[in-house]
Design an enzyme around this catalytic site. Structure first.
Site, PDB file in Angstrom:
ATOM      1  N   THR A 164       5.625  -0.981  -1.793  1.00 63.71           N
ATOM      2  CA  THR A 164       6.923  -1.704  -1.573  1.00 63.71           C
ATOM      3  C   THR A 164       8.029  -0.811  -1.524  1.00 63.71           C
ATOM      4  OG1 THR A 164       7.359  -2.009  -3.732  1.00 63.71           O
ATOM      5  CG2 THR A 164       6.103  -3.959  -2.672  1.00 63.71           C
TER       6      THR A 164
ATOM      7  N   GLY B 277       5.005   4.953  -1.111  1.00 63.06           N
ATOM      8  CA  GLY B 277       3.995   4.035  -0.763  1.00 63.06           C
ATOM      9  C   GLY B 277       4.216   3.155   0.407  1.00 63.06           C
TER      10      GLY B 277
ATOM     11  N   TYR C  75       4.668  11.646 -18.728  1.00 63.70           N
ATOM     12  CA  TYR C  75       4.202  11.195 -17.321  1.00 63.70           C
ATOM     13  C   TYR C  75       3.463  12.553 -16.866  1.00 63.70           C
ATOM     14  CZ  TYR C  75       5.524  11.484 -12.402  1.00 63.70           C
ATOM     15  OH  TYR C  75       5.533  11.317 -11.191  1.00 63.70           O
TER      16      TYR C  75
HETATM   17  P1  NAD Z   1       9.033   4.353  -6.128  1.00 61.12           P
HETATM   18  O1  NAD Z   1       9.807   3.767  -7.311  1.00 61.12           O
HETATM   19  O2  NAD Z   1       9.872   4.405  -5.043  1.00 61.12           O
HETATM   20  O3  NAD Z   1       7.684   3.630  -5.708  1.00 61.12           O
HETATM   21  C1  NAD Z   1       6.866   3.102  -6.817  1.00 61.12           C
HETATM   22  C2  NAD Z   1       6.106   2.069  -6.144  1.00 61.12           C
HETATM   23  O4  NAD Z   1       4.977   1.688  -7.330  1.00 61.12           O
HETATM   24  C3  NAD Z   1       6.854   0.908  -6.025  1.00 61.12           C
HETATM   25  O5  NAD Z   1       6.345   0.258  -4.814  1.00 61.12           O
HETATM   26  C4  NAD Z   1       6.525   0.106  -7.241  1.00 61.12           C
HETATM   27  O6  NAD Z   1       6.730  -1.494  -7.092  1.00 61.12           O
HETATM   28  C5  NAD Z   1       5.055   0.314  -7.515  1.00 61.12           C
HETATM   29  N1  NAD Z   1       4.800   0.116  -8.999  1.00 61.12           N
HETATM   30  C6  NAD Z   1       5.411   0.484 -10.075  1.00 61.12           C
HETATM   31  N2  NAD Z   1       4.531   0.041 -11.075  1.00 61.12           N
HETATM   32  C7  NAD Z   1       3.803  -0.679 -10.520  1.00 61.12           C
HETATM   33  C8  NAD Z   1       2.746  -1.491 -11.199  1.00 61.12           C
HETATM   34  N3  NAD Z   1       2.281  -1.744 -12.424  1.00 61.12           N
HETATM   35  N4  NAD Z   1       1.784  -2.185 -10.128  1.00 61.12           N
HETATM   36  C9  NAD Z   1       1.822  -2.123  -8.723  1.00 61.12           C
HETATM   37  N5  NAD Z   1       2.852  -1.325  -8.409  1.00 61.12           N
HETATM   38  C10 NAD Z   1       3.748  -0.639  -9.079  1.00 61.12           C
HETATM   39  O7  NAD Z   1       8.670   5.670  -6.551  1.00 61.12           O
HETATM   40  P2  NAD Z   1       7.594   6.855  -5.695  1.00 61.12           P
HETATM   41  O8  NAD Z   1       8.544   8.142  -6.033  1.00 61.12           O
HETATM   42  O9  NAD Z   1       7.570   6.504  -4.213  1.00 61.12           O
HETATM   43  O10 NAD Z   1       6.586   6.894  -6.289  1.00 61.12           O
HETATM   44  C11 NAD Z   1       5.117   6.683  -5.962  1.00 61.12           C
HETATM   45  C12 NAD Z   1       4.184   7.497  -6.773  1.00 61.12           C
HETATM   46  O11 NAD Z   1       4.624   9.006  -6.284  1.00 61.12           O
HETATM   47  C13 NAD Z   1       4.139   7.593  -8.154  1.00 61.12           C
HETATM   48  O12 NAD Z   1       2.730   7.628  -8.530  1.00 61.12           O
HETATM   49  C14 NAD Z   1       4.911   8.716  -8.674  1.00 61.12           C
HETATM   50  O13 NAD Z   1       4.578   9.237  -9.772  1.00 61.12           O
HETATM   51  C15 NAD Z   1       4.479   9.733  -7.578  1.00 61.12           C
HETATM   52  N6  NAD Z   1       5.331  10.805  -7.394  1.00 61.12           N
HETATM   53  C16 NAD Z   1       6.409  10.616  -6.764  1.00 61.12           C
HETATM   54  C17 NAD Z   1       7.505  11.896  -6.781  1.00 61.12           C
HETATM   55  C18 NAD Z   1       8.618  11.785  -6.406  1.00 61.12           C
HETATM   56  O14 NAD Z   1       9.390  12.927  -6.474  1.00 61.12           O
HETATM   57  N7  NAD Z   1       9.220  10.594  -5.861  1.00 61.12           N
HETATM   58  C19 NAD Z   1       7.044  13.219  -7.004  1.00 61.12           C
HETATM   59  C20 NAD Z   1       5.424  13.204  -7.484  1.00 61.12           C
HETATM   60  C21 NAD Z   1       4.871  12.239  -7.647  1.00 61.12           C
END
Ligand code: NAD
Length: 243
Positions: free
Chosen positions: A15, A19, A150
């Protein structure tokens, strides 16, 4: 030519952020895409933003009954699944000395338990040659102040891929890890612009990443372009993890 034509793909946590960007890239490459999220309003908005060939399923990655419902829906609507992007995850700050049981349980439940059971419950739907991509992070191999829980979840995710390629050997299912660096998404809002600017100056490419930078790498791992790539951790970080 569309790289994922005729395939069925799942993006958990589709969402927002990485993702959502990946779900958009996937749809542009031809497959039917399922996205998950915890809240119906956000899910509806994401489905609208993606536009076509997408279904949103309300599902909390850490809730095993929700996962059962998710895969029952995919089975009923499409019958199988070719690509799983296990992306849903959270990252909250807590320095050693201030780590609570709630912080530990919440982070491990979503990032580790949720990801494990997402993949395990997807298995009956996966044909030979399917591709699983796990979203970890550069913190799987790097230290960061106040981010130990984390980071440990992401090291666990990276470890899963090394083991699962052996468990899935007979089925010729590939499992790879994508490890983003600093990618401002809604989860960064609380950290502010100064934080993002200071991070950019430490990255060899001189900028932070975009969700679409990561999405392009995930499309590579999902598609036949990576047909002999298995068990790797692909850092998509402008070089940050290499220095
Ligand atoms: P974001 O907060 O924009 O998106 C996270 C998504 O995961 C959202 O759609 C949220 O609704 C969903 N989500 C969270 N908990 C959930 C649950 N229990 N069940 C179903 N959906 C759930 O964050 P993002 O930065 O896009 O993060 C996505 C992934 O990327 C994560 O695993 C995060 O650890 C990883 N990540 C992000 C970064 C960064 O810099 N943004 C860096 C490394 C890794």
């Amino acid at each position: 030519m569309n790289k994922l034509e005729g395939k069925v793909a799942l993006v958990t946590g589709g969402t927002s952020g990485i993702g959502l960007a990946t779900a958009k890239r996937f749809v542009a490459e031809g497959p039917y895409v399922f996205i998950t999220g915890r809240r119906q309003t956000e899910l509806d908005a994401a489905v609208k933003a993606i536009g076509e060939n997408v279904t949103g399923v309300q599902s909390d990655a850490s809730n095993l009954a929700d996962l059962d419902g998710l895969f029952a829906t995919i089975k009923q609507e499409q019958g199988h699944l070719d690509v799983v992007f296990a992306n849903a995850g959270i990252g909250e700050i807590a320095p050693l000395g201030e780590i609570t049981e709630e912080h530990f349980d919440k982070t491990f439940n979503i990032n580790v338990k949720g990801l494990l059971f997402t993949v395990q419950k997807a298995l009956p739907l996966l044909p030979e040659g399917a591709s699983i991509i796990l979203n970890a992070s550069i913190v799987s191999i790097k230290g960061t102040p106040a981010l130990s829980v984390y980071s440990a979840t992401k090291a666990a995710v990276r470890s899963f891929a090394r083991n699962w390629i052996l468990d899935l050997k007979e089925r010729k299912i590939r499992v790879n890890v994508v490890s983003p660096g600093v990618v401002p998404t809604p989860s960064y809002d609380r950290l502010g612009v100064e934080f993002v600017d200071s991070e950019a100056s430490t990255i060899p490419l001189g900028r932070v990443g975009t969700p679409d930078d990561i999405a392009k790498a995930v499309v590579f791992l999902a598609s036949d372009d990576s047909s002999f790539v298995n068990g790797i951790e692909l850092f998509v970080d402008g070089g940050m993890a290499q220095i």
